[in-house]
Design a protein around this motif. Structure first.
Motif, short mmCIF file in Angstrom:
data_model
loop_
_atom_site.label_atom_id
_atom_site.label_comp_id
_atom_site.label_asym_id
_atom_site.label_seq_id
_atom_site.Cartn_x
_atom_site.Cartn_y
_atom_site.Cartn_z
N GLY B 337 0.82 -1.22 0.00
CA GLY B 337 0.00 0.00 0.00
C GLY B 337 0.85 1.26 0.00
N ALA B 338 2.01 1.19 0.65
CA ALA B 338 2.92 2.34 0.67
C ALA B 338 3.67 2.46 -0.66
CB ALA B 338 3.91 2.21 1.83
N TYR B 339 4.02 1.32 -1.27
CA TYR B 339 4.64 1.37 -2.61
C TYR B 339 3.70 2.06 -3.61
CZ TYR B 339 8.86 -1.40 -1.87
OH TYR B 339 10.10 -1.82 -1.47
N GLN B 340 2.41 1.75 -3.51
CA GLN B 340 1.44 2.37 -4.42
C GLN B 340 1.48 3.90 -4.31
OE1 GLN B 340 -2.17 0.54 -2.91
NE2 GLN B 340 -2.26 -0.89 -4.64
N ILE B 341 1.56 4.39 -3.06
CA ILE B 341 1.55 5.84 -2.84
C ILE B 341 2.85 6.45 -3.35
CG2 ILE B 341 1.45 7.65 -1.07
CD1 ILE B 341 -1.19 6.30 -1.16
N VAL B 342 3.97 5.78 -3.11
CA VAL B 342 5.28 6.26 -3.60
C VAL B 342 5.26 6.34 -5.13
CG1 VAL B 342 7.71 5.61 -3.90
CG2 VAL B 342 6.65 5.49 -1.63
N GLU B 343 4.75 5.29 -5.77
CA GLU B 343 4.74 5.25 -7.24
C GLU B 343 3.80 6.29 -7.83
OE1 GLU B 343 5.93 0.51 -7.26
OE2 GLU B 343 3.84 1.10 -7.46
N ALA B 344 2.63 6.46 -7.22
CA ALA B 344 1.69 7.50 -7.70
C ALA B 344 2.31 8.89 -7.52
CB ALA B 344 0.36 7.39 -6.96
N THR B 345 3.03 9.08 -6.42
CA THR B 345 3.70 10.36 -6.17
C THR B 345 4.73 10.64 -7.27
OG1 THR B 345 3.37 10.17 -3.79
CG2 THR B 345 5.14 11.64 -4.52
N LEU B 346 5.52 9.62 -7.62
CA LEU B 346 6.52 9.79 -8.69
C LEU B 346 5.83 10.15 -10.01
CD1 LEU B 346 8.98 6.84 -7.92
CD2 LEU B 346 9.29 9.28 -7.42
N GLN B 347 4.70 9.50 -10.29
CA GLN B 347 3.95 9.80 -11.52
C GLN B 347 3.50 11.27 -11.53
OE1 GLN B 347 3.49 8.20 -14.23
NE2 GLN B 347 3.68 6.01 -13.82
N LEU B 348 2.96 11.73 -10.40
CA LEU B 348 2.40 13.08 -10.35
C LEU B 348 3.49 14.14 -10.33
CD1 LEU B 348 -0.61 12.45 -7.92
CD2 LEU B 348 -0.59 12.48 -10.42
N ARG B 349 4.69 13.75 -9.89
CA ARG B 349 5.85 14.68 -9.94
C ARG B 349 6.56 14.61 -11.29
NH1 ARG B 349 8.74 13.86 -4.04
NH2 ARG B 349 10.28 12.93 -5.41
N ARG B 350 6.03 13.78 -12.18
CA ARG B 350 6.62 13.56 -13.51
C ARG B 350 8.05 13.04 -13.40
NH1 ARG B 350 2.97 17.08 -16.45
NH2 ARG B 350 1.08 16.78 -15.24
N GLU B 351 8.26 12.17 -12.42
CA GLU B 351 9.59 11.59 -12.20
C GLU B 351 9.57 10.07 -12.40
OE1 GLU B 351 10.64 12.83 -8.25
OE2 GLU B 351 10.68 14.96 -8.79
N ALA B 352 8.64 9.60 -13.21
CA ALA B 352 8.47 8.15 -13.37
C ALA B 352 9.32 7.59 -14.50
CB ALA B 352 7.00 7.82 -13.59
N GLY B 353 10.15 8.42 -15.12
CA GLY B 353 11.08 7.92 -16.15
C GLY B 353 10.35 7.24 -17.29
N PRO B 354 10.87 6.05 -17.69
CA PRO B 354 10.24 5.34 -18.82
C PRO B 354 8.80 4.93 -18.52
CG PRO B 354 12.33 4.31 -18.17
CD PRO B 354 12.02 5.32 -17.13
N ASN B 355 8.42 4.90 -17.22
CA ASN B 355 7.07 4.47 -16.84
C ASN B 355 6.09 5.64 -16.74
OD1 ASN B 355 8.55 2.18 -16.48
ND2 ASN B 355 7.54 1.56 -14.62
#
Lengths: 144, 382
Positions: B337-355
């Motif tokens: 559940g915490a990984y999900q929040i970390v990953e969504a945060t990276l997406q919203l900060r536009r820091e998700a790289g190739p993903n």
């Protein structure tokens, strides 16, 4: 599950495990298994013990290959819909995995569920399982 | 309640960490999140974990990790909600800041599963179900999911193979995630051929047993600093359903998932059509399907049809599990559940790289415990 001597735990479960006993609401008549403090339908608190018939049909099933500690696979498990409209989760027994299908009539039997405690020195937990309903055959000769 | 923001995110790679224990993994994720937020201390620490007592012989993880991460004497305790523990810890931290009790809190989800043999892990996971009426009768966690899947196949007239797109897509998304456990693609044929754990569930329907920790730093608007790349928690909601599957009037509707999503939609003002991505609880392909339907991304019984059309893949109508999800990034249960929040945060900060999901602005995450007996849903906004 820890290998602990949790005998009182299963003694507490004698009524539901041996007799498939749940509760019936004195106000609205709704039945539930297992027992809860309030009626599932009207939240009424006045309830009485209710013994289910043990007859039902398979609502869903699975063959467990990788068993948890205390069990050894493969064995069959199912959600059984009792004729009173309540479901119960249990093992299926006395049946070939290929013969099980959703809707199959089943009936409760009492069987060994687990051996608890140190191997060979623990105690046996008995409870309900379900087997294919035994349909009385017309050609069965009368007992002498 | 005050607005709350995520200002730091950290994670360890997910996998079999033979050299790292509970304290190492937890402290590593917490320090990474604090470094990301460029802060040294917090008011409180909330630890999401499920199996510390059962597998690691370690409870009191609040004090353990506050000590290991250098956060003493901050308030700290463990939050447990089975596989939703990570989401619940984030919600606890968000509530503590929203209420005004704290200004800065950190939530970490952590699980160290490889310290036990698989029969013990299987038994530990089964403790998320009803012990007296499910686990004691030999129902493993996978077996309970199998009962859901068999019934879904029966009622909706679909086959096991129809569930493949969820697993195939998750593995594809994990390929570019350096923190993911499984970065190799899988094919539909491999999915169909994978050996059965509890029929009809095969190995490739299921998320793996593994270790990992992920953390986020959460603060109030007053504590925000100019350099923070803050993501707002637009909603946090949770709900429960019967502990046992047998008690559900409608077996194929995950009531807690549905209700927590509805509450999150009402609180945030966003609905299914507004989300740019969905970090789903894809512990088993059947749970993915039911979660997608509970959140309104597909009508009842239609999730697999939409999956077949590529709706949930990258570039689809609602990309799912963009870093591989529980299935391929891995599912250290109390951490997911915490990984999900970390990953969504990276997406919203536009820091998700190739993903990266292009233009990601609003994300939904849903963490589900015990086959839908508990669910925690978050809406995050850039």
């Amino acid at each position: 599950m820890p290998e602990a001597m949790d005998l009182p735990r299963y003694r507490r479960l004698t009524a539901p495990y041996y007799r498939l006993e749940g509760r019936r609401c004195k106000k609205c008549g709704a039945v539930q298994f297992p027992a809860r403090e309030a009626c599932g339908a009207c939240r009424g608190r006045e309830q009485e013990p209710y013994r289910f018939s043990g007859r039902g049909t398979v609502f869903s099933f699975s063959e467990v290959a990788m068993a948890p500690q205390g069990f050894s696979g493969p064995y069959l498990v199912a959600l059984v819909e009792l004729e009173e409209g309540v479901r119960v989760t249990a093992q299926l027994t006395d049946v070939d995995p290929d013969e099980v299908e959703i809707g199959m009539p089943v009936e409760m039997v009492t069987r060994r569920l687990q051996e608890r405690g140190p191997q060979g020195q623990g105690y046996l937990v008995y409870g309900y399982k379900f087997r294919p309903a035994l349909v009385p055959k017309a050609s069965t000769p009368a007992r002498p | 309640m005050r607005d709350v923001f995520i200002i730091g995110a950290g994670q360890t790679p997910v996998g079999e960490h033979w050299d790292l224990g509970l304290r190492d993994l937890g402290a590593s994720a917490i320090r990474a999140a604090l470094d990301d937020a460029t802060i040294e201390t917090v008011d409180a620490l909330f630890v999401g974990n499920m199996l510390g007592g059962a597998i690691n012989g370690q409870e009191n993880l609040g004090a353990l990790l506050a000590d290991a991460a250098g956060l003493l004497p901050a308030e700290a305790w463990k939050v447990e909600a089975a596989c939703a523990s990570g989401g619940a810890a984030v919600r606890a931290a968000a509530l503590s800041v929203a209420s005004g009790a704290h200004d800065v809190a950190v939530a970490v989800g952590i699980e160290k599963m490889t310290d036990a043999v698989s029969e013990s892990v299987t038994a530990g996971l089964a403790s998320a179900s009803d012990c007296d009426y499910e686990a004691s009768h030999g129902l493993s966690f996978t077996a309970l999911s199998a009962l859901l899947m068999r019934r879904y196949m029966h009622e909706h007239g679909v086959s096991r193979e129809d569930f493949a797109p969820f697993a195939v897509s998750a593995h594809r998304n994990a390929a570019a995630n350096e923190n993911a456990m499984f970065r190799e693609p899988i094919s539909i044929e491999e999915f169909v051929r994978s050996s059965q754990v509890a029929s009809p569930i095969g190995v490739l329907d299921a998320a793996p047993v593994c270790d990992g920790a992920a953390a986020v730093v959460i603060c109030s608007r007053d504590a925000l600093q100019g350099h923070h790349r803050a993501v707002r928690i637009a909603a946090s909601a949770a709900a429960t359903d019967t502990i046992g599957l047998a008690g559900r009037a409608d077996l194929l509707t995950l009531g807690a998932a549905k209700r927590s999503a509805e509450k999150a939609f009402a609180a945030s003002g966003f609905g299914p059509k507004d989300f740019d991505l969905f970090e789903a609880h894809d512990a088993f392909t059947i749970i993915t399907a039911l979660s997608v339907e509970a959140c309104g991304f597909a009508p009842r019984g239609e999730a697999l049809k939409r999956a077949a059309h590529g709706c949930f893949a990258r570039g689809g109508c609602i990309p799912l599990s963009t870093f591989g999800g529980l299935k391929a990034r891995g599912h250290p249960v109390g951490a997911s559940g915490a990984y999900q929040i970390v990953e969504a945060t990276l997406q919203l900060r536009r820091e998700a790289g190739p993903n990266q999901v292009p233009g990601a602005r609003v994300a939904l995450t849903q963490s589900i415990g015990g086959h839908g007996s508990v669910a925690v849903t978050h809406v995050l906004e850039a």
